[in-house]
Design a protein around this motif. Structure first.
Motif, PDB file in Angstrom:
ATOM      1  N   THR A 110      15.574  29.093  77.667  1.00 12.34           N
ATOM      2  CA  THR A 110      14.721  27.520  77.483  1.00 12.34           C
ATOM      3  C   THR A 110      15.027  26.757  78.197  1.00 12.34           C
ATOM      4  O   THR A 110      16.325  26.347  78.217  1.00 12.34           O
ATOM      5  N   ILE A 111      14.108  26.055  79.660  1.00 15.81           N
ATOM      6  CA  ILE A 111      14.355  25.071  80.052  1.00 15.81           C
ATOM      7  C   ILE A 111      13.784  23.894  80.226  1.00 15.81           C
ATOM      8  O   ILE A 111      12.274  23.925  79.379  1.00 15.81           O
ATOM      9  N   TYR A 112      14.299  23.100  79.508  1.00 15.06           N
ATOM     10  CA  TYR A 112      14.074  21.386  79.117  1.00 15.06           C
ATOM     11  C   TYR A 112      14.505  20.041  80.350  1.00 15.06           C
ATOM     12  O   TYR A 112      15.542  20.815  80.466  1.00 15.06           O
ATOM     13  N   TYR A 153      20.737  28.158  76.241  1.00 14.15           N
ATOM     14  CA  TYR A 153      19.953  29.855  75.106  1.00 14.15           C
ATOM     15  C   TYR A 153      19.739  30.764  74.293  1.00 14.15           C
ATOM     16  O   TYR A 153      20.204  29.824  73.657  1.00 14.15           O
ATOM     17  N   LEU A 154      18.903  31.506  74.757  1.00 19.74           N
ATOM     18  CA  LEU A 154      18.668  32.461  73.071  1.00 19.74           C
ATOM     19  C   LEU A 154      19.566  33.023  72.048  1.00 19.74           C
ATOM     20  O   LEU A 154      20.277  33.906  73.782  1.00 19.74           O
ATOM     21  N   ASP A 155      19.714  33.167  71.302  1.00 21.91           N
ATOM     22  CA  ASP A 155      20.995  34.012  71.235  1.00 21.91           C
ATOM     23  C   ASP A 155      21.198  36.082  70.908  1.00 21.91           C
ATOM     24  O   ASP A 155      21.801  36.169  71.377  1.00 21.91           O
ATOM     25  N   ALA A 156      20.072  36.517  71.091  1.00 20.55           N
ATOM     26  CA  ALA A 156      19.825  37.576  71.340  1.00 20.55           C
ATOM     27  C   ALA A 156      19.782  38.068  72.471  1.00 20.55           C
ATOM     28  O   ALA A 156      20.481  38.571  73.257  1.00 20.55           O
ATOM     29  N   ARG A 157      19.843  36.926  73.487  1.00 22.19           N
ATOM     30  CA  ARG A 157      20.139  37.454  75.111  1.00 22.19           C
ATOM     31  C   ARG A 157      21.374  36.939  75.575  1.00 22.19           C
ATOM     32  O   ARG A 157      22.326  38.172  76.048  1.00 22.19           O
ATOM     33  N   ILE A 158      22.430  36.150  74.537  1.00 24.69           N
ATOM     34  CA  ILE A 158      23.438  36.163  75.108  1.00 24.69           C
ATOM     35  C   ILE A 158      24.568  37.478  74.122  1.00 24.69           C
ATOM     36  O   ILE A 158      25.212  38.164  75.023  1.00 24.69           O
ATOM     37  N   ALA A 215      16.309  24.302  67.747  1.00 29.27           N
ATOM     38  CA  ALA A 215      16.875  23.295  68.231  1.00 29.27           C
ATOM     39  C   ALA A 215      16.979  21.704  69.035  1.00 29.27           C
ATOM     40  O   ALA A 215      17.884  21.106  69.063  1.00 29.27           O
ATOM     41  N   THR A 216      15.714  21.562  68.927  1.00 31.88           N
ATOM     42  CA  THR A 216      15.359  20.490  70.187  1.00 31.88           C
ATOM     43  C   THR A 216      14.489  19.153  69.096  1.00 31.88           C
ATOM     44  O   THR A 216      13.956  18.098  69.380  1.00 31.88           O
ATOM     45  N   GLU A 217      14.434  19.581  67.631  1.00 33.63           N
ATOM     46  CA  GLU A 217      13.942  18.352  66.446  1.00 33.63           C
ATOM     47  C   GLU A 217      14.854  17.742  65.891  1.00 33.63           C
ATOM     48  O   GLU A 217      16.204  17.791  66.470  1.00 33.63           O
ATOM     49  N   GLN A 218      14.763  16.028  66.131  1.00 28.22           N
ATOM     50  CA  GLN A 218      15.085  15.217  65.843  1.00 28.22           C
ATOM     51  C   GLN A 218      14.726  14.591  64.701  1.00 28.22           C
ATOM     52  O   GLN A 218      14.393  14.470  64.065  1.00 28.22           O
ATOM     53  N   THR A 219      16.795  14.488  64.621  1.00 23.79           N
ATOM     54  CA  THR A 219      16.750  13.394  63.044  1.00 23.79           C
ATOM     55  C   THR A 219      17.732  12.600  63.253  1.00 23.79           C
ATOM     56  O   THR A 219      17.840  11.691  64.198  1.00 23.79           O
ATOM     57  N   ASP A 220      17.953  11.601  62.033  1.00 25.89           N
ATOM     58  CA  ASP A 220      18.391  10.327  62.382  1.00 25.89           C
ATOM     59  C   ASP A 220      20.021  10.959  62.629  1.00 25.89           C
ATOM     60  O   ASP A 220      20.002   9.925  63.335  1.00 25.89           O
ATOM     61  N   GLN A 221      20.390  11.574  62.983  1.00 27.44           N
ATOM     62  CA  GLN A 221      21.954  12.001  63.103  1.00 27.44           C
ATOM     63  C   GLN A 221      21.771  12.154  64.903  1.00 27.44           C
ATOM     64  O   GLN A 221      22.856  13.355  65.829  1.00 27.44           O
ATOM     65  N   GLY A 222      20.805  12.527  65.188  1.00 23.31           N
ATOM     66  CA  GLY A 222      20.541  13.445  66.082  1.00 23.31           C
ATOM     67  C   GLY A 222      19.870  14.861  66.765  1.00 23.31           C
ATOM     68  O   GLY A 222      19.232  15.596  65.946  1.00 23.31           O
ATOM     69  N   PHE A 223      20.094  15.349  67.890  1.00 24.15           N
ATOM     70  CA  PHE A 223      19.435  16.955  68.125  1.00 24.15           C
ATOM     71  C   PHE A 223      20.244  18.134  66.829  1.00 24.15           C
ATOM     72  O   PHE A 223      20.634  18.195  66.380  1.00 24.15           O
TER      73      PHE A 223
END
Length: 272
Positions: free
Chosen positions: A62-64, A78-83, A26-34
């Motif tokens: 996860t808190i960033y 949020y994690l998908d499983a928790r939601i 989720a936090t990986e960055q590309t040329d288009q953004g996150f």
């Protein structure tokens, strides 16, 4: 108040050696953004300039820590499983009516961020409750924005280090006893304005300048709109007295009666 926080200074977290342990894609960055579309949206909107580090990773989210023009912010992803698990928990499904405009928009644009409206409703509800409590003057992080599975809010701490959770602070007995009393008073304030936390313990309290800051509201309810508020309150008092057991002999039943008394409400109102 003498204490020894376990939390480390920011520079340790900034280290390139510290990699996010969850939600890494989720936090990986590309040329288009996150990679996460909600993070990419919030970044493009200019609400933050840089993701600095992962502060905390738990079973729920996860808190960033983010850098912005206004200073440091926190992003709760949020994690998908928790939601999904929240959606199945009927005890917390009552009394969830979204009125906050930002929260409404987040639900309406859920598909854009790769989640269902039902999933978005849980994240939006937390933003709604956080906004209500902040506006009422309770010590909670200031809400900034919500999108997809991401809740953006005030970072509790300073330039040197995050504010520690009360559960992570070694306290003298008298200081722990005082914070327990403070926690009862805070819950009574919460109750008086119509809310029940849903997961109340030292794990969901931060210590800033020796004062409590309450966090984490995905399971919060409005007690006037819920059929069993006392049941949720009983669970809260079990969690509270257990997490402060080193500093008090107060039982969950005694704590429940005390917060009702301090709120100025009656048990009959809460059970009606």
């Amino acid at each position: 108040m003498p204490r020894k926080p376990i939390d480390s200074p920011h520079e340790k977290y900034r280290s390139k050696q510290r990699k996010p342990q969850t939600n890494r894609k989720a936090t990986e960055q590309t040329d288009q953004g996150f990679a996460d579309p909600a993070l990419a949206y919030l970044h493009k909107k200019g609400l933050f300039s840089e993701l600095l580090y992962e502060h905390y990773s738990g079973k729920e989210a996860t808190i960033y820590v983010l850098e912005s023009e206004k200073g440091l912010l926190a992003a709760k992803l949020y994690l998908d499983a928790r939601i999904r698990s929240f959606q199945r928990d009927e005890l917390y499904q009552e009394g969830r009516f979204i009125t906050n405009n930002k929260a409404k928009k987040a639900m309406a644009t859920a598909k854009k961020f790769g989640i269902t409206p039902e999933q978005a409703s849980w994240v939006s509800s937390e933003f709604q409750f956080l906004s209500d409590l902040f506006e009422a003057g309770l010590p909670v992080p200031e809400p900034i924005e919500v999108a997809g599975k991401v809740l953006l809010m005030e970072f509790i701490g300073d330039e040197d280090a995050p504010a520690p959770r009360v559960s992570d602070v070694r306290l003298e007995w008298k200081d722990g006893a005082k914070l327990f009393e403070d926690s009862l008073n805070l819950y009574a304030r919460l109750l008086k304005i119509g809310y029940v936390h849903g997961d109340y313990s030292a794990y969901n309290m931060l210590l800033r300048d020796d004062e409590l800051v309450l966090i984490d509201f995905p399971q919060t309810i409005k007690w006037r709109e819920h059929p069993k508020p006392i049941k949720v309150m009983e669970q809260d008092m079990k969690g509270l007295t257990m997490s402060f057991s080193k500093y008090t002999k107060c039982t969950p039943e005694e704590a429940l009666q005390e917060i009702i008394k301090r709120s100025g409400l009656s048990e009959g109102e809460l059970r009606a």
